[in-house]
Design a protein around this motif. Sequence first.
Motif, PDB file in Angstrom:
ATOM      1  N   ILE A   6       0.828  -1.210   0.000  1.00 35.85           N
ATOM      2  CA  ILE A   6       0.000   0.000   0.000  1.00 35.85           C
ATOM      3  C   ILE A   6       0.861   1.257   0.000  1.00 35.85           C
ATOM      4  O   ILE A   6       0.603   2.210  -0.735  1.00 35.85           O
ATOM      5  CB  ILE A   6      -0.955  -0.011   1.210  1.00 35.85           C
ATOM      6  CG1 ILE A   6      -1.976  -1.142   1.057  1.00 35.85           C
ATOM      7  CG2 ILE A   6      -1.673   1.329   1.349  1.00 35.85           C
ATOM      8  CD1 ILE A   6      -2.809  -1.393   2.290  1.00 35.85           C
ATOM      9  N   MET A   7       1.907   1.250   0.825  1.00 34.44           N
ATOM     10  CA  MET A   7       2.793   2.413   0.886  1.00 34.44           C
ATOM     11  C   MET A   7       3.535   2.613  -0.433  1.00 34.44           C
ATOM     12  O   MET A   7       3.778   3.752  -0.846  1.00 34.44           O
ATOM     13  CB  MET A   7       3.787   2.247   2.037  1.00 34.44           C
ATOM     14  CG  MET A   7       3.160   2.269   3.417  1.00 34.44           C
ATOM     15  SD  MET A   7       2.224   3.785   3.742  1.00 34.44           S
ATOM     16  CE  MET A   7       3.545   4.995   3.746  1.00 34.44           C
ATOM     17  N   VAL A  64       4.989  -1.287  -7.688  1.00 38.44           N
ATOM     18  CA  VAL A  64       5.460  -0.498  -8.828  1.00 38.44           C
ATOM     19  C   VAL A  64       4.737  -0.908 -10.107  1.00 38.44           C
ATOM     20  O   VAL A  64       4.346  -0.049 -10.916  1.00 38.44           O
ATOM     21  CB  VAL A  64       6.986  -0.651  -8.996  1.00 38.44           C
ATOM     22  CG1 VAL A  64       7.459  -0.014 -10.302  1.00 38.44           C
ATOM     23  CG2 VAL A  64       7.716  -0.017  -7.823  1.00 38.44           C
ATOM     24  N   THR A  65       4.515  -2.202 -10.306  1.00 41.38           N
ATOM     25  CA  THR A  65       3.826  -2.671 -11.511  1.00 41.38           C
ATOM     26  C   THR A  65       2.388  -2.174 -11.554  1.00 41.38           C
ATOM     27  O   THR A  65       1.911  -1.688 -12.598  1.00 41.38           O
ATOM     28  CB  THR A  65       3.860  -4.209 -11.583  1.00 41.38           C
ATOM     29  OG1 THR A  65       5.216  -4.661 -11.536  1.00 41.38           O
ATOM     30  CG2 THR A  65       3.224  -4.704 -12.877  1.00 41.38           C
ATOM     31  N   ILE A  66       1.683  -2.290 -10.447  1.00 36.02           N
ATOM     32  CA  ILE A  66       0.299  -1.790 -10.379  1.00 36.02           C
ATOM     33  C   ILE A  66       0.270  -0.281 -10.584  1.00 36.02           C
ATOM     34  O   ILE A  66      -0.574   0.249 -11.321  1.00 36.02           O
ATOM     35  CB  ILE A  66      -0.343  -2.165  -9.028  1.00 36.02           C
ATOM     36  CG1 ILE A  66      -0.515  -3.679  -8.934  1.00 36.02           C
ATOM     37  CG2 ILE A  66      -1.693  -1.473  -8.847  1.00 36.02           C
ATOM     38  CD1 ILE A  66      -0.923  -4.169  -7.547  1.00 36.02           C
ATOM     39  N   SER A  67       1.189   0.430  -9.946  1.00 35.16           N
ATOM     40  CA  SER A  67       1.239   1.888 -10.066  1.00 35.16           C
ATOM     41  C   SER A  67       1.550   2.312 -11.491  1.00 35.16           C
ATOM     42  O   SER A  67       0.973   3.289 -11.998  1.00 35.16           O
ATOM     43  CB  SER A  67       2.292   2.452  -9.116  1.00 35.16           C
ATOM     44  OG  SER A  67       1.966   2.173  -7.768  1.00 35.16           O
ATOM     45  N   PHE A  72       2.303   5.859  -7.196  1.00 33.89           N
ATOM     46  CA  PHE A  72       1.161   6.281  -8.005  1.00 33.89           C
ATOM     47  C   PHE A  72       0.553   7.598  -7.527  1.00 33.89           C
ATOM     48  O   PHE A  72       0.550   8.600  -8.246  1.00 33.89           O
ATOM     49  CB  PHE A  72       0.096   5.185  -8.007  1.00 33.89           C
ATOM     50  CG  PHE A  72      -1.204   5.595  -8.637  1.00 33.89           C
ATOM     51  CD1 PHE A  72      -1.253   6.039  -9.951  1.00 33.89           C
ATOM     52  CD2 PHE A  72      -2.388   5.541  -7.916  1.00 33.89           C
ATOM     53  CE1 PHE A  72      -2.455   6.432 -10.533  1.00 33.89           C
ATOM     54  CE2 PHE A  72      -3.590   5.926  -8.486  1.00 33.89           C
ATOM     55  CZ  PHE A  72      -3.623   6.377  -9.796  1.00 33.89           C
ATOM     56  N   VAL A  73       0.087   7.609  -6.304  1.00 34.93           N
ATOM     57  CA  VAL A  73      -0.667   8.767  -5.818  1.00 34.93           C
ATOM     58  C   VAL A  73       0.187  10.032  -5.794  1.00 34.93           C
ATOM     59  O   VAL A  73      -0.234  11.099  -6.265  1.00 34.93           O
ATOM     60  CB  VAL A  73      -1.256   8.482  -4.413  1.00 34.93           C
ATOM     61  CG1 VAL A  73      -1.992   9.710  -3.885  1.00 34.93           C
ATOM     62  CG2 VAL A  73      -2.190   7.280  -4.461  1.00 34.93           C
ATOM     63  N   GLU A  74       1.394   9.930  -5.255  1.00 33.90           N
ATOM     64  CA  GLU A  74       2.235  11.115  -5.122  1.00 33.90           C
ATOM     65  C   GLU A  74       2.831  11.581  -6.451  1.00 33.90           C
ATOM     66  O   GLU A  74       3.401  12.673  -6.516  1.00 33.90           O
ATOM     67  CB  GLU A  74       3.351  10.848  -4.111  1.00 33.90           C
ATOM     68  CG  GLU A  74       2.844  10.634  -2.689  1.00 33.90           C
ATOM     69  CD  GLU A  74       3.961  10.491  -1.679  1.00 33.90           C
ATOM     70  OE1 GLU A  74       5.128  10.712  -2.048  1.00 33.90           O
ATOM     71  OE2 GLU A  74       3.666  10.153  -0.516  1.00 33.90           O
ATOM     72  N   ALA A  75       2.693  10.769  -7.497  1.00 36.41           N
ATOM     73  CA  ALA A  75       3.201  11.164  -8.815  1.00 36.41           C
ATOM     74  C   ALA A  75       2.104  11.730  -9.707  1.00 36.41           C
ATOM     75  O   ALA A  75       2.370  12.087 -10.864  1.00 36.41           O
ATOM     76  CB  ALA A  75       3.858   9.966  -9.502  1.00 36.41           C
ATOM     77  N   ASN A 103      -0.204   5.057 -16.128  1.00 36.97           N
ATOM     78  CA  ASN A 103      -0.249   5.127 -17.584  1.00 36.97           C
ATOM     79  C   ASN A 103      -1.663   5.431 -18.068  1.00 36.97           C
ATOM     80  O   ASN A 103      -1.858   6.241 -18.984  1.00 36.97           O
ATOM     81  CB  ASN A 103       0.246   3.809 -18.184  1.00 36.97           C
ATOM     82  CG  ASN A 103       0.189   3.807 -19.694  1.00 36.97           C
ATOM     83  OD1 ASN A 103       0.743   4.686 -20.354  1.00 36.97           O
ATOM     84  ND2 ASN A 103      -0.497   2.829 -20.264  1.00 36.97           N
ATOM     85  N   ILE A 104      -2.664   4.791 -17.455  1.00 39.05           N
ATOM     86  CA  ILE A 104      -4.056   5.080 -17.808  1.00 39.05           C
ATOM     87  C   ILE A 104      -4.386   6.535 -17.491  1.00 39.05           C
ATOM     88  O   ILE A 104      -5.008   7.245 -18.295  1.00 39.05           O
ATOM     89  CB  ILE A 104      -5.012   4.130 -17.055  1.00 39.05           C
ATOM     90  CG1 ILE A 104      -4.804   2.688 -17.526  1.00 39.05           C
ATOM     91  CG2 ILE A 104      -6.470   4.551 -17.249  1.00 39.05           C
ATOM     92  CD1 ILE A 104      -5.610   1.671 -16.761  1.00 39.05           C
ATOM     93  N   TYR A 105      -3.975   6.970 -16.319  1.00 38.43           N
ATOM     94  CA  TYR A 105      -4.210   8.354 -15.897  1.00 38.43           C
ATOM     95  C   TYR A 105      -3.565   9.332 -16.877  1.00 38.43           C
ATOM     96  O   TYR A 105      -4.176  10.339 -17.261  1.00 38.43           O
ATOM     97  CB  TYR A 105      -3.649   8.541 -14.492  1.00 38.43           C
ATOM     98  CG  TYR A 105      -3.827   9.921 -13.914  1.00 38.43           C
ATOM     99  CD1 TYR A 105      -4.995  10.266 -13.245  1.00 38.43           C
ATOM    100  CD2 TYR A 105      -2.825  10.875 -14.026  1.00 38.43           C
ATOM    101  CE1 TYR A 105      -5.157  11.545 -12.704  1.00 38.43           C
ATOM    102  CE2 TYR A 105      -2.980  12.142 -13.493  1.00 38.43           C
ATOM    103  CZ  TYR A 105      -4.143  12.468 -12.829  1.00 38.43           C
ATOM    104  OH  TYR A 105      -4.307  13.726 -12.307  1.00 38.43           O
ATOM    105  N   PHE A 106      -2.329   9.039 -17.267  1.00 34.61           N
ATOM    106  CA  PHE A 106      -1.605   9.904 -18.207  1.00 34.61           C
ATOM    107  C   PHE A 106      -2.348   9.988 -19.539  1.00 34.61           C
ATOM    108  O   PHE A 106      -2.503  11.078 -20.101  1.00 34.61           O
ATOM    109  CB  PHE A 106      -0.196   9.339 -18.421  1.00 34.61           C
ATOM    110  CG  PHE A 106       0.709  10.230 -19.220  1.00 34.61           C
ATOM    111  CD1 PHE A 106       1.621  11.055 -18.592  1.00 34.61           C
ATOM    112  CD2 PHE A 106       0.659  10.247 -20.612  1.00 34.61           C
ATOM    113  CE1 PHE A 106       2.465  11.882 -19.323  1.00 34.61           C
ATOM    114  CE2 PHE A 106       1.492  11.070 -21.349  1.00 34.61           C
ATOM    115  CZ  PHE A 106       2.401  11.889 -20.705  1.00 34.61           C
TER     116      PHE A 106
END
Length: 261
Positions: free
Chosen positions: A45-46, A151-154, A52-55, A159-162
């Motif tokens: 989770i961290m 990292v893989t999930i993020s 993901f979230v902080e990027a 990528n979808i978000y981008f």
Amino acid sequence: MPNVILTGLKTKIDSLMYGLGFFARLLKGSFAFITRGKASYKILIMQILFTFVEALGLSTLLALGIGAVVNSVGIPFLSSISQESFIYPLLIIIITRELGPLLTAFIIIARSATAIATEIAGMVISHEVEAYISVGVDPIEHLAVPRFLGVTISMFLLNIYFSVFGLAGSFGVMQFFYTMSASVYFDNLLQALTLSDILISIVKSISFGMIISTVAVIQGFSVERASTEIPVAGLRAVSSAFAWCIVVDIVLSVLYYTSLV
């Protein structure tokens, strides 16, 4: 001289085989991750929170910028040859298929690859990894696998978000050139978007995520005794991840375009 070349080649091959074996170990551990304790879930989770979230802020800025550049350069040129409709497949190619996954990977490499490599290297130097082993905890499954999955999930989510922000943000930029309703813009965009575009983007993002996390973890565990090795491990993780992501991107792109011929 030939002996030096052969020795160097053997070292590279050994390093590659070790990396593949380590990657297989991570995959095996990933399938058994659900049976592990709460501590490993916390690490996962961290890792997603950091990667993901902080990027999201940086990804938003970069995606909007890329969309703006494509429109500001592409629309005037295409209008001059009366081919304005080609802006939609151009956006899909640049943002979703090519630059989206690669730029997202670069963001994660710059932020997470260094963090993972230096964090694990610090654990090795401070003998925390030895402490895990002494109490019967597998450091690969407890430390490496959650970061690999995180990292893989993020990478997949970022990528979808981008892509979404790059394509949606382009609509605002397009209004500076000529007025268009949102329904017309997104209808044309969806018509240009194909299933193969989505699939290659997903394959690239997952591949890059696995490469970045595997390289970072390997470099973190590669240190031996001195604390001066910690920043070196971070630098090696960044350079190796960059190189491997670019190579894999070229291979996947070649396979994709040759399959269309």
